[in-house]
Design a protein around this motif. Structure first.
Motif, short mmCIF file in Angstrom:
data_model
loop_
_atom_site.label_atom_id
_atom_site.label_comp_id
_atom_site.label_asym_id
_atom_site.label_seq_id
_atom_site.Cartn_x
_atom_site.Cartn_y
_atom_site.Cartn_z
N PRO A 175 -1.41 15.44 -2.21
CA PRO A 175 -2.73 14.79 -2.17
C PRO A 175 -3.28 14.77 -0.75
O PRO A 175 -2.52 14.66 0.21
CB PRO A 175 -2.44 13.37 -2.67
N GLU A 176 -4.59 14.86 -0.65
CA GLU A 176 -5.22 14.73 0.66
C GLU A 176 -5.42 13.26 0.97
O GLU A 176 -6.12 12.55 0.23
CB GLU A 176 -6.57 15.45 0.68
N LEU A 177 -4.81 12.80 2.04
CA LEU A 177 -5.04 11.44 2.52
C LEU A 177 -6.01 11.54 3.68
O LEU A 177 -5.67 12.02 4.77
CB LEU A 177 -3.72 10.80 2.97
N ILE A 232 0.84 -1.20 0.00
CA ILE A 232 0.00 0.00 0.00
C ILE A 232 0.87 1.25 0.00
O ILE A 232 0.50 2.29 -0.56
CB ILE A 232 -1.00 -0.01 1.18
N GLU A 233 2.05 1.19 0.62
CA GLU A 233 2.96 2.32 0.55
C GLU A 233 3.43 2.56 -0.88
O GLU A 233 3.58 3.70 -1.31
CB GLU A 233 4.15 2.09 1.49
N TRP A 234 3.67 1.47 -1.59
CA TRP A 234 4.02 1.58 -3.02
C TRP A 234 2.89 2.26 -3.79
O TRP A 234 3.13 3.14 -4.62
CB TRP A 234 4.31 0.20 -3.58
N PHE A 235 1.66 1.87 -3.50
CA PHE A 235 0.52 2.50 -4.17
C PHE A 235 0.46 3.99 -3.88
O PHE A 235 0.24 4.82 -4.78
CB PHE A 235 -0.80 1.84 -3.74
N LEU A 236 0.62 4.38 -2.61
CA LEU A 236 0.55 5.79 -2.24
C LEU A 236 1.60 6.61 -3.01
O LEU A 236 1.32 7.72 -3.48
CB LEU A 236 0.75 5.95 -0.74
N PHE A 261 2.57 7.45 6.24
CA PHE A 261 1.96 7.60 4.93
C PHE A 261 2.15 9.02 4.39
O PHE A 261 2.40 9.21 3.20
CB PHE A 261 0.47 7.27 5.00
N GLU A 262 2.03 10.03 5.26
CA GLU A 262 2.21 11.41 4.80
C GLU A 262 3.63 11.65 4.31
O GLU A 262 3.84 12.35 3.31
CB GLU A 262 1.87 12.40 5.91
N SER A 263 4.61 11.07 4.99
CA SER A 263 6.00 11.26 4.55
C SER A 263 6.22 10.65 3.17
O SER A 263 6.99 11.19 2.37
CB SER A 263 6.96 10.64 5.57
N ILE A 264 5.52 9.56 2.86
CA ILE A 264 5.61 8.96 1.53
C ILE A 264 5.00 9.87 0.49
O ILE A 264 5.56 10.07 -0.61
CB ILE A 264 4.93 7.58 1.54
N LEU A 265 3.86 10.46 0.81
CA LEU A 265 3.21 11.39 -0.12
C LEU A 265 4.09 12.60 -0.39
O LEU A 265 4.23 13.05 -1.54
CB LEU A 265 1.86 11.84 0.43
N VAL A 266 4.68 13.14 0.67
CA VAL A 266 5.54 14.32 0.52
C VAL A 266 6.74 13.99 -0.38
O VAL A 266 7.07 14.74 -1.30
CB VAL A 266 6.02 14.83 1.89
N MET A 271 -3.03 12.11 -8.19
CA MET A 271 -4.30 12.04 -7.48
C MET A 271 -4.45 13.24 -6.56
O MET A 271 -3.49 13.70 -5.95
CB MET A 271 -4.37 10.77 -6.63
N GLN A 272 -5.70 13.72 -6.42
CA GLN A 272 -5.96 14.83 -5.50
C GLN A 272 -6.42 14.34 -4.13
O GLN A 272 -6.24 15.04 -3.14
CB GLN A 272 -7.03 15.77 -6.09
N MET A 273 -7.02 13.16 -4.07
CA MET A 273 -7.50 12.65 -2.79
C MET A 273 -7.40 11.13 -2.78
O MET A 273 -7.75 10.47 -3.76
CB MET A 273 -8.95 13.08 -2.51
N ILE A 274 -6.92 10.59 -1.66
CA ILE A 274 -6.84 9.15 -1.48
C ILE A 274 -7.60 8.81 -0.19
O ILE A 274 -7.29 9.35 0.88
CB ILE A 274 -5.38 8.68 -1.37
N ILE A 275 -8.59 7.94 -0.31
CA ILE A 275 -9.45 7.59 0.82
C ILE A 275 -9.22 6.12 1.19
O ILE A 275 -9.54 5.23 0.38
CB ILE A 275 -10.93 7.81 0.47
#
Length: 237
Positions: free
Chosen positions: A138-140, A88-92, A121-126, A100-104
């Protein structure tokens, strides 16, 4: 480029936190007088100059601020997180790079219950945002139950990808460009028939992502790619 979520357009200067300072000065070997780009993750592009190259508290002076244009039609995905955290981290990471703008995180009946590691998860997005040279993080969201989400979906255009053998349009064909879009991706084992029926009753369109059976995270990446490509292709015409 560096990320500073508390940076504002009114700031004349900014002090990086210790990890960012260390990466900027010690790893990338920036020094006094160097120009560096920063973003607040909300579309802000800051051109700054290093005025103190301390590797623990690097200080920059803001020279220019520019608000980058947001996407006109947000694309959102609700996906059931897998028990294997690395997948799932790979997906993020990939969903962020795609745009993507939002991941739910979606909790359905067959979702494996795992601890939601928001900071990780936020550190991965950043990291993925910076690597792909984007200015919007993206908004998680917090995890949402399947039932609550389909009752009040956050988009105009609604899709559910599932594996039951019924007539479905390909996502590429079913999506209209220029509209807020939401795609639901189920867990390993798919959504239950009851969940699929509920989603269809609430206006979700059943869609296919292709002929092959995909893992949850792979289906998520394929869905993100298709939705983004539909909007990009339409914008280019």
């Amino acid at each position: 480029m560096f990320y500073a979520k508390d940076l504002t357009p009114a700031a004349g200067s900014y002090t990086m936190d210790e990890p960012t300072s260390k990466y900027c000065i010690q790893v990338l070997r920036h020094e006094l007088g160097d120009e560096v780009l920063m973003t607040d993750g909300r579309g802000g592009r800051y051109t700054t100059t290093i005025t103190d190259d301390n590797r623990k508290k690097c200080i920059v002076q803001v020279k220019q601020y520019e608000l980058m244009p947001p996407v006109k039609a947000p694309v959102r995905i609700a996906i059931s997180f897998t028990k294997n955290t690395s997948r799932i981290e790979w997906f993020l990471e990939k969903a962020t790079e795609i745009g993507m703008q939002m991941i739910i995180p979606l909790i359905s009946q067959r979702t494996e219950k795992e601890k939601f590691r928001a900071d990780r998860f936020e550190s991965i997005l950043v990291s993925a945002m910076l690597q792909s040279q984007q200015y919007y993080l993206p908004e998680l969201t917090a995890p949402a139950s399947f039932e609550s989400l389909v009752q009040q979906p956050p988009s105009q255009q609604l899709f559910i990808a599932h594996c039951l053998p019924e007539q479905k349009r390909h996502l590429w064909q079913g999506m209209q460009p220029g509209k807020d879009s939401l795609l639901l991706i189920g867990p390993e084992g798919d959504f239950t028939p009851e969940e699929i029926s509920l989603a269809l009753a609430k206006g979700f369109q059943p869609v296919s992502l292709g002929d092959n059976r995909l893992r949850t995270e792979t289906a998520g990446v394929v869905g993100c790619t298709m939705m983004n490509a539909v909007n990009v292709t339409a914008a280019g015409n």
